[in-house]
Design a protein around this motif. Structure first.
Motif, PDB file in Angstrom:
ATOM      1  N   VAL A 111     -12.421 -21.834  -4.865  1.00 43.13           N
ATOM      2  CA  VAL A 111     -12.806 -20.681  -4.060  1.00 43.13           C
ATOM      3  C   VAL A 111     -13.317 -21.182  -2.721  1.00 43.13           C
ATOM      4  O   VAL A 111     -14.088 -22.150  -2.664  1.00 43.13           O
ATOM      5  N   ARG A 112     -12.875 -20.549  -1.631  1.00 44.63           N
ATOM      6  CA  ARG A 112     -13.414 -20.876  -0.307  1.00 44.63           C
ATOM      7  C   ARG A 112     -14.571 -19.929  -0.030  1.00 44.63           C
ATOM      8  O   ARG A 112     -14.462 -18.721  -0.191  1.00 44.63           O
ATOM      9  N   VAL A 113     -15.688 -20.502   0.383  1.00 40.92           N
ATOM     10  CA  VAL A 113     -16.909 -19.752   0.667  1.00 40.92           C
ATOM     11  C   VAL A 113     -17.144 -19.802   2.168  1.00 40.92           C
ATOM     12  O   VAL A 113     -17.033 -20.870   2.771  1.00 40.92           O
ATOM     13  N   SER A 114     -17.472 -18.657   2.762  1.00 44.85           N
ATOM     14  CA  SER A 114     -17.763 -18.685   4.195  1.00 44.85           C
ATOM     15  C   SER A 114     -18.694 -17.549   4.590  1.00 44.85           C
ATOM     16  O   SER A 114     -18.736 -16.504   3.949  1.00 44.85           O
ATOM     17  N   PHE A 115     -19.451 -17.821   5.641  1.00 45.32           N
ATOM     18  CA  PHE A 115     -20.253 -16.804   6.304  1.00 45.32           C
ATOM     19  C   PHE A 115     -19.579 -16.595   7.648  1.00 45.32           C
ATOM     20  O   PHE A 115     -19.484 -17.517   8.450  1.00 45.32           O
ATOM     21  N   ILE A 116     -19.087 -15.391   7.879  1.00 45.75           N
ATOM     22  CA  ILE A 116     -18.350 -15.074   9.102  1.00 45.75           C
ATOM     23  C   ILE A 116     -19.309 -14.395  10.063  1.00 45.75           C
ATOM     24  O   ILE A 116     -19.799 -13.290   9.779  1.00 45.75           O
ATOM     25  N   PRO A 117     -19.607 -15.052  11.204  1.00 47.47           N
ATOM     26  CA  PRO A 117     -20.558 -14.468  12.157  1.00 47.47           C
ATOM     27  C   PRO A 117     -20.120 -13.089  12.609  1.00 47.47           C
ATOM     28  O   PRO A 117     -18.925 -12.825  12.775  1.00 47.47           O
ATOM     29  N   HIS A 118     -21.094 -12.212  12.774  1.00 49.85           N
ATOM     30  CA  HIS A 118     -20.783 -10.885  13.296  1.00 49.85           C
ATOM     31  C   HIS A 118     -20.335 -11.017  14.728  1.00 49.85           C
ATOM     32  O   HIS A 118     -20.892 -11.782  15.504  1.00 49.85           O
ATOM     33  N   ASP A 119     -19.326 -10.247  15.089  1.00 47.64           N
ATOM     34  CA  ASP A 119     -18.802 -10.220  16.448  1.00 47.64           C
ATOM     35  C   ASP A 119     -19.708  -9.314  17.278  1.00 47.64           C
ATOM     36  O   ASP A 119     -19.875  -8.139  16.934  1.00 47.64           O
ATOM     37  N   PRO A 120     -20.310  -9.825  18.376  1.00 48.70           N
ATOM     38  CA  PRO A 120     -21.200  -8.979  19.182  1.00 48.70           C
ATOM     39  C   PRO A 120     -20.530  -7.700  19.671  1.00 48.70           C
ATOM     40  O   PRO A 120     -21.135  -6.641  19.669  1.00 48.70           O
ATOM     41  N   ALA A 121     -19.249  -7.754  20.043  1.00 44.66           N
ATOM     42  CA  ALA A 121     -18.547  -6.552  20.511  1.00 44.66           C
ATOM     43  C   ALA A 121     -18.397  -5.558  19.356  1.00 44.66           C
ATOM     44  O   ALA A 121     -18.552  -4.353  19.536  1.00 44.66           O
ATOM     45  N   HIS A 122     -18.116  -6.073  18.139  1.00 45.94           N
ATOM     46  CA  HIS A 122     -17.969  -5.213  16.962  1.00 45.94           C
ATOM     47  C   HIS A 122     -19.296  -4.561  16.619  1.00 45.94           C
ATOM     48  O   HIS A 122     -19.351  -3.387  16.281  1.00 45.94           O
ATOM     49  N   THR A 123     -20.394  -5.310  16.724  1.00 44.87           N
ATOM     50  CA  THR A 123     -21.719  -4.777  16.416  1.00 44.87           C
ATOM     51  C   THR A 123     -22.087  -3.672  17.396  1.00 44.87           C
ATOM     52  O   THR A 123     -22.604  -2.636  17.012  1.00 44.87           O
ATOM     53  N   GLU A 124     -21.801  -3.880  18.698  1.00 50.74           N
ATOM     54  CA  GLU A 124     -22.118  -2.865  19.699  1.00 50.74           C
ATOM     55  C   GLU A 124     -21.299  -1.609  19.459  1.00 50.74           C
ATOM     56  O   GLU A 124     -21.802  -0.498  19.564  1.00 50.74           O
ATOM     57  N   ALA A 125     -20.020  -1.753  19.130  1.00 51.43           N
ATOM     58  CA  ALA A 125     -19.160  -0.595  18.892  1.00 51.43           C
ATOM     59  C   ALA A 125     -19.648   0.197  17.682  1.00 51.43           C
ATOM     60  O   ALA A 125     -19.573   1.415  17.664  1.00 51.43           O
ATOM     61  N   ALA A 126     -20.162  -0.490  16.700  1.00 51.74           N
ATOM     62  CA  ALA A 126     -20.624   0.190  15.491  1.00 51.74           C
ATOM     63  C   ALA A 126     -21.908   0.969  15.737  1.00 51.74           C
ATOM     64  O   ALA A 126     -22.179   1.951  15.062  1.00 51.74           O
TER      65      ALA A 126
END
Length: 149
Positions: A108-123
């Motif tokens: 299994v590949r494990v990862s933490f994917i950083p939040h995209d600042p543009a995606h966070t602002e749009a949300a």
């Protein structure tokens, strides 16, 4: 203190020795399963460590953010524990990231994917008026269909 690389090397050596002792025995399947579990714990710990250091956080700060103790963070990063799903969710929030487990063959590949600042602002921005009206119209249509059944 033992570094991640030294700890992993010692662990891998121990697992390799135990697996080579009985390749054809019924225990070998259990050893393989345990090795995969250890690999997952190690990969998870490495993913937490990598994301924490990328953010420039100390273990104590991550522990505070995730409502854990510093020794728990240390043990997790060294692959010494397997966290629960609620703890993984708290870690992802504390690391400002999404958590992902992706099956790859037997591993299994494990990862933490950083939040995209543009995606966070749009949300966080309010929906535009036409989109909000369309949602209201769709909700009204659903209510009418349910009422007429």
């Amino acid at each position: 203190m033992v570094s991640h690389a030294q700890w992993k090397l010692a662990r891998d050596r121990k697992v390799a020795e135990s697996i080579s002792e009985g390749e054809d025995s019924a225990e070998s399947a259990e050893r393989v399963r345990r090795r995969l579990e250890l690999d997952l714990a190690w990969d998870l710990g490495q993913a937490v460590y990598d994301r924490r250091t990328a953010l420039g956080l100390a273990q104590t700060e991550l522990a505070r953010r995730a409502r854990m103790s510093q020794p728990q963070v240390s043990k997790l990063e060294l692959g010494g524990s397997m966290p629960t799903v609620p703890l993984l969710a708290r870690l992802a929030r504390a690391l400002d990231a999404d958590f992902s487990l992706t099956p790859l063959g037997e591993g299994v590949r494990v990862s933490f994917i950083p939040h995209d600042p543009a995606h966070t602002e749009a949300a966080t921005e309010p929906a535009s008026a036409p989109a909000a009206e369309a949602e209201t119209d769709a909700d009204a249509g659903t209510e009418r269909a349910a009422a007429t059944g």
